[in-house]
Write a protein that holds these residues in place. Structure first.
Motif, PDB file in Angstrom:
ATOM      1  N   ALA A   1       0.829  -1.205   0.000  1.00 21.16           N
ATOM      2  CA  ALA A   1       0.000   0.000   0.000  1.00 21.16           C
ATOM      3  C   ALA A   1       0.865   1.257   0.000  1.00 21.16           C
ATOM      4  O   ALA A   1       0.580   2.228  -0.714  1.00 21.16           O
ATOM      5  CB  ALA A   1      -0.924  -0.006   1.215  1.00 21.16           C
ATOM      6  N   ALA A   2       1.931   1.242   0.787  1.00 18.23           N
ATOM      7  CA  ALA A   2       2.823   2.407   0.860  1.00 18.23           C
ATOM      8  C   ALA A   2       3.516   2.641  -0.475  1.00 18.23           C
ATOM      9  O   ALA A   2       3.575   3.772  -0.982  1.00 18.23           O
ATOM     10  CB  ALA A   2       3.850   2.203   1.969  1.00 18.23           C
ATOM     11  N   LEU A   3       4.057   1.579  -1.059  1.00 18.00           N
ATOM     12  CA  LEU A   3       4.755   1.705  -2.332  1.00 18.00           C
ATOM     13  C   LEU A   3       3.807   2.172  -3.428  1.00 18.00           C
ATOM     14  O   LEU A   3       4.121   3.099  -4.184  1.00 18.00           O
ATOM     15  CB  LEU A   3       5.382   0.357  -2.711  1.00 18.00           C
ATOM     16  N   ASP A   4       2.642   1.543  -3.518  1.00 18.06           N
ATOM     17  CA  ASP A   4       1.687   1.875  -4.576  1.00 18.06           C
ATOM     18  C   ASP A   4       1.202   3.316  -4.458  1.00 18.06           C
ATOM     19  O   ASP A   4       1.132   4.044  -5.450  1.00 18.06           O
ATOM     20  CB  ASP A   4       0.506   0.906  -4.491  1.00 18.06           C
ATOM     21  N   ALA A   5       0.886   3.740  -3.235  1.00 17.32           N
ATOM     22  CA  ALA A   5       0.365   5.095  -3.034  1.00 17.32           C
ATOM     23  C   ALA A   5       1.416   6.154  -3.366  1.00 17.32           C
ATOM     24  O   ALA A   5       1.125   7.141  -4.055  1.00 17.32           O
ATOM     25  CB  ALA A   5      -0.109   5.255  -1.587  1.00 17.32           C
ATOM     26  N   ASN A   6       2.635   5.963  -2.893  1.00 22.38           N
ATOM     27  CA  ASN A   6       3.690   6.953  -3.136  1.00 22.38           C
ATOM     28  C   ASN A   6       4.102   7.002  -4.597  1.00 22.38           C
ATOM     29  O   ASN A   6       4.398   8.074  -5.141  1.00 22.38           O
ATOM     30  CB  ASN A   6       4.899   6.652  -2.245  1.00 22.38           C
ATOM     31  N   LEU A   7       4.112   5.841  -5.235  1.00 16.89           N
ATOM     32  CA  LEU A   7       4.485   5.788  -6.648  1.00 16.89           C
ATOM     33  C   LEU A   7       3.460   6.542  -7.495  1.00 16.89           C
ATOM     34  O   LEU A   7       3.816   7.378  -8.335  1.00 16.89           O
ATOM     35  CB  LEU A   7       4.563   4.324  -7.091  1.00 16.89           C
ATOM     36  N   LYS A   8       2.168   6.263  -7.245  1.00 19.01           N
ATOM     37  CA  LYS A   8       1.124   6.877  -8.065  1.00 19.01           C
ATOM     38  C   LYS A   8       0.870   8.329  -7.697  1.00 19.01           C
ATOM     39  O   LYS A   8       0.327   9.090  -8.499  1.00 19.01           O
ATOM     40  CB  LYS A   8      -0.161   6.051  -7.953  1.00 19.01           C
ATOM     41  N   LYS A   9       1.239   8.718  -6.474  1.00 23.46           N
ATOM     42  CA  LYS A   9       1.128  10.133  -6.096  1.00 23.46           C
ATOM     43  C   LYS A   9       2.126  10.967  -6.905  1.00 23.46           C
ATOM     44  O   LYS A   9       1.795  12.055  -7.390  1.00 23.46           O
ATOM     45  CB  LYS A   9       1.389  10.295  -4.603  1.00 23.46           C
ATOM     46  N   ARG A  10       3.329  10.457  -7.052  1.00 20.62           N
ATOM     47  CA  ARG A  10       4.379  11.192  -7.770  1.00 20.62           C
ATOM     48  C   ARG A  10       4.288  11.010  -9.283  1.00 20.62           C
ATOM     49  O   ARG A  10       4.653  11.929 -10.037  1.00 20.62           O
ATOM     50  CB  ARG A  10       5.753  10.721  -7.284  1.00 20.62           C
ATOM     51  N   VAL A  11       3.832   9.824  -9.704  1.00 18.02           N
ATOM     52  CA  VAL A  11       3.693   9.553 -11.140  1.00 18.02           C
ATOM     53  C   VAL A  11       2.284   8.991 -11.361  1.00 18.02           C
ATOM     54  O   VAL A  11       2.091   7.772 -11.393  1.00 18.02           O
ATOM     55  CB  VAL A  11       4.759   8.558 -11.647  1.00 18.02           C
TER      56      VAL A  11
END
Length: 787
Positions: A362-372
């Protein structure tokens, strides 16, 4: 006045005539199917309908013999059932299946369900054998004297019929599957006789409860649900063991006509059929009148659990699920071929425990899609992987696309698929430092930054030639022009500073000294290979200086995360994998090959590498903004490919290693500049420190909360200072003398035969490391001997 009857008056008579014809047909069919075969084979007198006792004659004996000689080919194959792919916390990632079935033991099917099925389909199930003589007589009478049509097959016969059809379908024999349920014709009579023989034999070897349990696990309940357990969960949202009288009667009523009495599509028909079943349960003494009335007056009360194909397309984690599927397809323990292994996944009821951690995911997916963001206007993609050092377990995997089976977005950009991977840029510099430590270079040692000797496109560069890179892994006749992203003074520079500032020319000189072939071997030791887009496979990194030094070769996020994890684990390499264990449907573990771990580099060397790459997150590093919260230790490296088509940050703490890639994932080769990506406006060019590093930091901060603060062990003074032994001048000495001298100094010697250098045959013309360099005790020195 009398006249011709009207058309309206004629039609009822016509209906009556048709009903009479239908009744005759039903009776003839029932009698024909049984009597024709029975008489033909002497079965009528063989004791199936009539006892043999008191009967004599050759016909009886012949009939008995012929019936008994029908081969008992019927075998109860293991039922196809759904497998479960589980996350680390036990939650379900996916349930792959060909038939959505969950096979359960008799104890998990309540008595009320068994009673309901017997009541509505075979009320004398516990009294008769494979054939119900009274039932046949009743069916003939009913079909003869009424407009209704009754069958006379027992539950055992029905089980045999459905099982035979299923076995034929699984073997790919469509004709046999059709014959297994055919209702008319000579083949149908023969089929019914064979199935009767199977049913007779089955009644001899199985208890009634075993037959009924197998039946309830096998049959189709509509809505793509096979077996009572899957049906109960689908229609009522709970296991079969919790079925009520009304629910059990509903399911029992569905079996005979799964479409016509489907409680979702045809609720009125389902209730009518249910109530018939409940009344039969009352009449047969399975339940009381009061219980039955209450059940009849109750609503359907459906609580649908929607399930689709159960595959990766509907999973919350489709890309990780696909990674698991592809990994399973390579496991010999699950079959000889890829097809067999994937078949086992869809039909074998496997329980697959993966290493996926939903919180990290969840952390990886959220941060990745927030920035890209997904489908951003800049047409930029991103992917990331989290791996646990020391085990190789992949705990999270994300990318900024919507999974689509029909489109290209089902492609997993994080793993080593054919024609996948991206140029890794300056993250490649870790392999040069790994080899430098291997050759005895000290953490505090220096490399000479060359003075720029040319320009390219108005930019100062240093031209490396074959004089810098001789031999098979060298530059050849061409010129390799290397520039830096910022102005760097010529002269000695520490390895830590050259790494922190990602000085390309310094690393060009370093790799020239180490030997590109040797650095390529460092890639292999840490499990990193390059994607070969022509062949669709993976091979060794191209040993040309551009690939070795600046990462122009393509690799995957999972490989890069695991390479850094190897350094973080004191040099212990474990192949990346998503699966911890697999259990068969019966609970027995599948004997998977152990995760291949090995010591890829000595712990002291790994600690030296980690110490150098900590500087990247330091105040002078290219990723200083990625320094972790709470003062947690980490090391890492940014990477940027020319034109900013691909940017990276790969880094590790003692607990987790994460790789983030941001770039062009399709055919778009336009440089990433002058665009807005999420909250970031990119001006001149995109660098690894702009988006990839912040995603890495935010993710690592999130997943590290609550964990103990761990520090990387410091390397010994010898690795830091590296002043133990000076390599002697060996040029012109014989191979034997040179080896003896190195042995005296407690250094190892390896020999390369190469026809270069102005020396005589059998003499050393060069050593690597060169004379005068200081290396640690026990380190390797390569002697180049003229043949």
């Amino acid at each position: 006045m009398r006249g011709k009857p009207s058309a309206a008056a004629v039609r009822p008579a016509a209906k009556k005539k048709r009903r009479s014809n239908s009744t005759t047909s039903n009776v003839l069919s029932l009698l024909g199917a049984f009597v024709a075969t029975s008489v033909a084979l002497g079965l009528l007198l063989a004791g199936v309908l009539l006892p043999v006792t008191g009967m004599g004659g050759a016909g009886v004996k012949s009939g008995v013999k012929m019936f008994n000689n029908i081969p008992s080919e019927f075998a109860e194959n293991a039922l196809s059932q759904q497998s479960k792919i589980l996350a680390k916390d036990g939650s379900v990632i996916a349930t792959p299946y060909d038939e959505n079935r969950i096979v359960v033991a008799s104890s998990a099917i309540p008595k009320v369900m068994k009673d309901a099925q017997v009541a509505i389909e075979d009320e004398r199930f516990y009294q008769h054998g494979a054939l119900d003589k009274r039932g046949i007589a009743r069916a003939i009478a009913s079909n003869l004297f009424s407009s209704s049509t009754q069958g006379a097959s027992t539950l055992t016969q029905q089980y045999v019929k459905v099982a035979a059809q299923r076995q034929a379908l699984e073997s790919g024999d469509k004709e046999a599957a059709k014959e297994a349920v055919a209702q008319s014709g000579a083949k149908a009579y023969i089929r019914k006789l064979k199935q009767l023989k199977y049913a007779v034999d089955l009644e001899k070897t199985h208890t009634k409860d075993q037959i009924l349990t197998s039946y309830l696990n096998l049959v189709y309940f509509g809505q793509l649900q096979y077996g009572v357990e899957a049906a109960s969960r689908h229609y009522f949202g709970h296991p079969a063991k919790d079925l009520t009288i009304a629910e059990a009667a509903t399911l029992a009523g569905v079996v005979n006509l799964p479409d016509a009495t489907n409680p979702v599509k045809n609720p009125e028909a389902a209730v009518k059929r249910r109530n018939i079943g409940i009344q039969k349960m009352i009449d047969q003494g399975f339940i009381t009148e009061a219980q039955g009335r209450k059940a009849i007056n109750s609503p359907l009360n459906l609580k649908l659990e929607e399930n689709s194909s159960g595959g990766c397309a509907t999973s919350k984690y489709p890309y990780y699920c696909d990674y698991v599927t592809q990994w399973i397809a390579q496991q010999p323990a699950l079959g000889k071929t890829r097809k067999e292994r994937l078949g086992k996944l869809r039909t074998g009821g496997l329980v697959i425990q993966t290493s996926l951690d939903p919180k990290k995911m969840a952390a990886l997916d959220a941060n990745l899609k927030k920035r890209v963001p997904v489908e951003n206007g800049a047409d930029v993609q991103a992917a990331g992987v989290i791996i646990e050092p020391g085990t190789g377990y992949v705990e999270a995997m994300a990318q900024n696309t919507k999974y689509s089976v029909a489109g290209t977005d089902s492609f997993n950009t994080s793993v080593n698929y054919p024609r996948s991977g991206f140029p890794i840029g300056s993250t490649a510099k870790i392999f040069a430092i790994v080899e430098a430590m291997h050759q005895g270079r000290a953490v505090d040692s220096t490399v000479n930054v060359p003075r720029m000797n040319s320009t390219k496109e108005g930019r100062p560069v240093y031209n490396f030639t074959s004089q810098n890179f001789p031999g098979k892994c060298g530059q050849g006749r061409g010129v390799w022009s290397v520039g830096n992203d910022h102005q760097v003074p010529a002269g000695p520079m520490s390895l830590s500073k050259a790494t922190a500032e990602s000085v390309n020319t310094a690393f060009g000189v370093l790799v020239a000294q180490l030997g590109p072939c040797n650095v390529r071997d460092a890639y292999k030791r840490l499990g990193v290979y390059a994607s070969d887009f022509k062949s669709g496979g993976w091979s060794e990194i191209n040993p040309d200086p551009s690939s070795i030094v600046l990462g122009s070769g393509s690799s995957s996020p999972v490989m890069m995360a695991n390479a850094f994890a190897t350094v973080a684990a004191d040099g212990k390499y474990c192949a990346p994998r998503p699966v911890i264990s697999i259990k068969q449907a019966n609970g027995r573990p599948v004997k998977l090959a152990p995760n291949p771990c090995k010591q890829a580099m000595p712990a002291e060397e790994a600690r030296g590498v980690a110490k150098i790459f900590k500087s990247v997150l330091g105040p002078d590093g290219t990723a200083k903004s990625a320094a972790l919260a709470e003062g947690r230790q980490a090391f890492g490296k940014t990477g940027t490919v020319d034109g900013s088509l691909h940017t990276w940050f790969v880094g590790s703490t003692p607990q987790y290693s994460t790789a983030i890639w941001v770039g062009r994932g399709g055919e778009n080769t336009n440089p990433i500049k002058n665009v807005t990506i999420g909250p970031k406006h990119v001006g001149n060019f995109l660098y690894g420190g702009d988006i990839a590093a912040p995603v890495w930091k935010e993710t690592m901060d999130a997943i590290s909360k609550g964990l103990p603060k761990k520090a990387f062990p410091e390397p010994g003074s010898g690795v830091i200072k590296g002043d133990q032994i000076t390599v002697p001048q060996l040029k012109g000495r014989s191979e034997a003398d040179a080896k003896a001298e190195l042995a005296r100094l407690k250094l190892q010697a390896t020999v390369v035969k190469q026809d270069l250098g102005e020396v005589s045959s059998g003499q050393v013309w060069k050593s690597d490391p060169a004379a005068g360099q200081k290396i640690g005790e026990g380190k390797k020195v390569t002697l180049y001997i003229k043949p």
